[in-house]
Design a protein around this motif. Structure first.
Motif, PDB file in Angstrom:
ATOM      1  N   GLU A  76       0.889  -1.145  -0.088  1.00  0.00           N
ATOM      2  CA  GLU A  76       0.094  -0.019  -0.089  1.00  0.00           C
ATOM      3  C   GLU A  76       0.890   1.213  -0.050  1.00  0.00           C
ATOM      4  N   SER A  77       0.706   2.323  -1.011  1.00  0.00           N
ATOM      5  CA  SER A  77       1.237   3.457  -0.966  1.00  0.00           C
ATOM      6  C   SER A  77       0.279   4.745  -1.107  1.00  0.00           C
ATOM      7  N   ARG A  78       0.781   5.690  -1.177  1.00  0.00           N
ATOM      8  CA  ARG A  78      -0.271   6.912  -1.396  1.00  0.00           C
ATOM      9  C   ARG A  78      -0.682   6.885  -2.599  1.00  0.00           C
ATOM     10  N   TYR A  79      -0.315   5.966  -3.356  1.00  0.00           N
ATOM     11  CA  TYR A  79      -0.796   5.914  -4.753  1.00  0.00           C
ATOM     12  C   TYR A  79      -1.874   5.029  -5.088  1.00  0.00           C
ATOM     13  N   GLY A  80      -2.159   3.888  -3.953  1.00  0.00           N
ATOM     14  CA  GLY A  80      -2.904   3.001  -4.127  1.00  0.00           C
ATOM     15  C   GLY A  80      -2.350   1.580  -3.553  1.00  0.00           C
ATOM     16  N   PHE A  81      -2.502   0.543  -4.218  1.00  0.00           N
ATOM     17  CA  PHE A  81      -2.088  -0.712  -3.842  1.00  0.00           C
ATOM     18  C   PHE A  81      -1.234  -1.395  -5.230  1.00  0.00           C
ATOM     19  N   HIS A  82      -0.066  -1.939  -4.860  1.00  0.00           N
ATOM     20  CA  HIS A  82       0.666  -2.292  -5.840  1.00  0.00           C
ATOM     21  C   HIS A  82       0.894  -3.818  -5.990  1.00  0.00           C
ATOM     22  N   VAL A  83       0.402  -4.550  -6.789  1.00  0.00           N
ATOM     23  CA  VAL A  83       0.729  -6.096  -6.744  1.00  0.00           C
ATOM     24  C   VAL A  83       2.232  -6.068  -7.433  1.00  0.00           C
ATOM     25  N   VAL A  84       3.283  -6.568  -6.720  1.00  0.00           N
ATOM     26  CA  VAL A  84       4.562  -6.766  -6.875  1.00  0.00           C
ATOM     27  C   VAL A  84       5.242  -8.074  -7.210  1.00  0.00           C
ATOM     28  N   LEU A  85       5.865  -7.994  -8.180  1.00  0.00           N
ATOM     29  CA  LEU A  85       6.778  -9.292  -8.588  1.00  0.00           C
ATOM     30  C   LEU A  85       8.284  -8.897  -8.571  1.00  0.00           C
ATOM     31  N   ILE A  86       9.044  -9.299  -7.630  1.00  0.00           N
ATOM     32  CA  ILE A  86      10.523  -9.117  -7.612  1.00  0.00           C
ATOM     33  C   ILE A  86      11.327 -10.335  -8.500  1.00  0.00           C
ATOM     34  N   ALA A  87      11.733  -9.718  -9.690  1.00  0.00           N
ATOM     35  CA  ALA A  87      12.376 -10.704 -10.565  1.00  0.00           C
ATOM     36  C   ALA A  87      13.946 -10.972 -10.003  1.00  0.00           C
ATOM     37  N   ARG A  88      14.504 -10.244  -9.396  1.00  0.00           N
ATOM     38  CA  ARG A  88      15.901 -10.339  -8.917  1.00  0.00           C
ATOM     39  C   ARG A  88      16.272  -9.397  -7.950  1.00  0.00           C
ATOM     40  N   LYS A  89      17.299  -9.630  -6.869  1.00  0.00           N
ATOM     41  CA  LYS A  89      17.384  -8.635  -6.133  1.00  0.00           C
ATOM     42  C   LYS A  89      18.919  -8.923  -5.585  1.00  0.00           C
ATOM     43  N   VAL A  90      19.613  -7.925  -5.921  1.00  0.00           N
ATOM     44  CA  VAL A  90      21.314  -7.490  -5.717  1.00  0.00           C
ATOM     45  C   VAL A  90      21.522  -6.970  -4.504  1.00  0.00           C
ATOM     46  N   PRO A  91      22.159  -7.642  -3.503  1.00  0.00           N
ATOM     47  CA  PRO A  91      22.554  -6.719  -2.201  1.00  0.00           C
ATOM     48  C   PRO A  91      23.418  -5.678  -2.252  1.00  0.00           C
ATOM     49  N   GLY A  92      23.252  -4.963  -1.379  1.00  0.00           N
ATOM     50  CA  GLY A  92      24.151  -3.852  -1.357  1.00  0.00           C
ATOM     51  C   GLY A  92      25.586  -4.319  -1.078  1.00  0.00           C
ATOM     52  N   GLN A  93      26.604  -3.633  -1.697  1.00  0.00           N
ATOM     53  CA  GLN A  93      27.832  -3.841  -1.304  1.00  0.00           C
ATOM     54  C   GLN A  93      28.657  -2.864  -0.401  1.00  0.00           C
ATOM     55  N   LEU A  94      29.338  -3.374   0.469  1.00  0.00           N
ATOM     56  CA  LEU A  94      30.220  -2.509   1.162  1.00  0.00           C
ATOM     57  C   LEU A  94      31.246  -1.843   0.584  1.00  0.00           C
ATOM     58  N   LEU A  95      31.108  -0.127   0.560  1.00  0.00           N
ATOM     59  CA  LEU A  95      32.107   0.444  -0.206  1.00  0.00           C
ATOM     60  C   LEU A  95      33.353   0.379   0.569  1.00  0.00           C
ATOM     61  N   PRO A  96      34.445   0.810  -0.259  1.00  0.00           N
ATOM     62  CA  PRO A  96      35.805   0.738   0.152  1.00  0.00           C
ATOM     63  C   PRO A  96      36.085   2.199   1.224  1.00  0.00           C
ATOM     64  N   PHE A  97      36.579   1.782   2.079  1.00  0.00           N
ATOM     65  CA  PHE A  97      37.070   2.529   3.110  1.00  0.00           C
ATOM     66  C   PHE A  97      37.519   4.048   2.494  1.00  0.00           C
ATOM     67  N   LYS A  98      38.303   4.094   1.645  1.00  0.00           N
ATOM     68  CA  LYS A  98      38.778   5.163   0.794  1.00  0.00           C
ATOM     69  C   LYS A  98      37.745   6.056   0.317  1.00  0.00           C
ATOM     70  N   ALA A  99      36.643   5.330  -0.169  1.00  0.00           N
ATOM     71  CA  ALA A  99      35.501   6.010  -0.857  1.00  0.00           C
ATOM     72  C   ALA A  99      34.854   6.848   0.218  1.00  0.00           C
TER      73      ALA A  99
END
Length: 255
Positions: free
Chosen positions: A187-210
């Protein structure tokens, strides 16, 4: 009547200052205004004692002008070392991950937030569509027929999404879900979303220097705020203030 080291702060000044301190009640706004003006007066008095050239034209314009001069002359503010930054990086890895990516398709069943009837109908329809999808129906075909989002022309595909690209209430559930068809609509401010997630790529730890520079800026600002609070605390403790009772332990300045 408030006096700071025998200098009076008129009530009219407190009332005028209230516009800069919104609060839940008029009393709270007045207390915040009085506190702000007392602190500004203490800073002006201290600056005058030190021989700094201060324009005495009110807290809003003068305090920021000479606070840095006072701090430079009277407060030793250390800066974060590379080792301290690296330690903070190691102890807080979750703060330095890139955004995860999700490849998403959806069907938006539009309903305005204030339209209770439409939202109930949208939720009911979302449950029916999810049931059809679970039985093998095509999301692309259903999106083309039911979705109120322009993505219906591309089979409901939103492509790859990372954090900050959609509304928060949609993202909160989207990024915490696993790949596949979500069993319940989002549910969002726009209504209701029927959702299909095809793929999920986890976040990666950024290098310290960055992120080292951002960590240093954060730690330095944190130390600076504490130093300013302690400096103002000292001025308050050493001052003779009548007509106002500072509760230092509860003051936002001491946080």
């Amino acid at each position: 009547m408030i006096q700071v080291n025998h200098t009076q702060i008129p009530e009219k000044d407190i009332l005028a200052e209230m516009q800069y301190h919104p609060a839940q009640s008029q009393r709270d706004a007045m207390l915040k205004s009085a506190e702000s003006l007392i602190i500004a007066e203490l800073l002006r008095q201290r600056a005058k004692t030190l021989g700094l050239d201060i324009a005495n034209d009110g807290a809003a314009t003068s305090q920021d002008d000479f606070l840095e001069q006072l701090l430079a002359q009277e407060v030793d503010i250390p800066t974060a070392s590379a080792d301290e930054c690296e330690q903070y990086y190691r102890l807080n890895p979750g703060r330095f991950e890139s955004s995860p990516l999700v490849e998403v398709s959806h069907i938006l069943l539009a309903a305005a937030p204030e339209d209770d009837k439409a939202r109930v109908e949208a939720k009911t329809l979302s449950e029916a569509l999810i049931s059809q999808l679970q039985q093998g129906a095509s999301l692309a075909e259903l999106a083309k027929h039911y979705s109120a989002c322009p993505s219906k022309e591309t089979g409901g595909s939103l492509g790859q999404i990372n954090r900050g690209q959609t509304v928060p209430e949609f993202e909160r559930q989207l990024f915490s879900a696993e790949p596949g068809l979500l069993p319940h609509a989002i549910e969002s401010r726009y209504g209701f979303h029927v959702v299909l997630i095809a793929r999920k790529v986890p976040g990666q730890l950024l290098p310290f220097k960055a992120v080292q520079q951002k960590i240093a800026e954060y730690l330095n600002e944190k130390v600076r705020r504490k130093a300013v609070a302690q400096y103002i605390h000292t001025l308050i403790v050493e001052a003779e203030i009548a007509g106002y009772d500072f509760k230092l332990s509860a003051s936002p300045l001491m946080q």
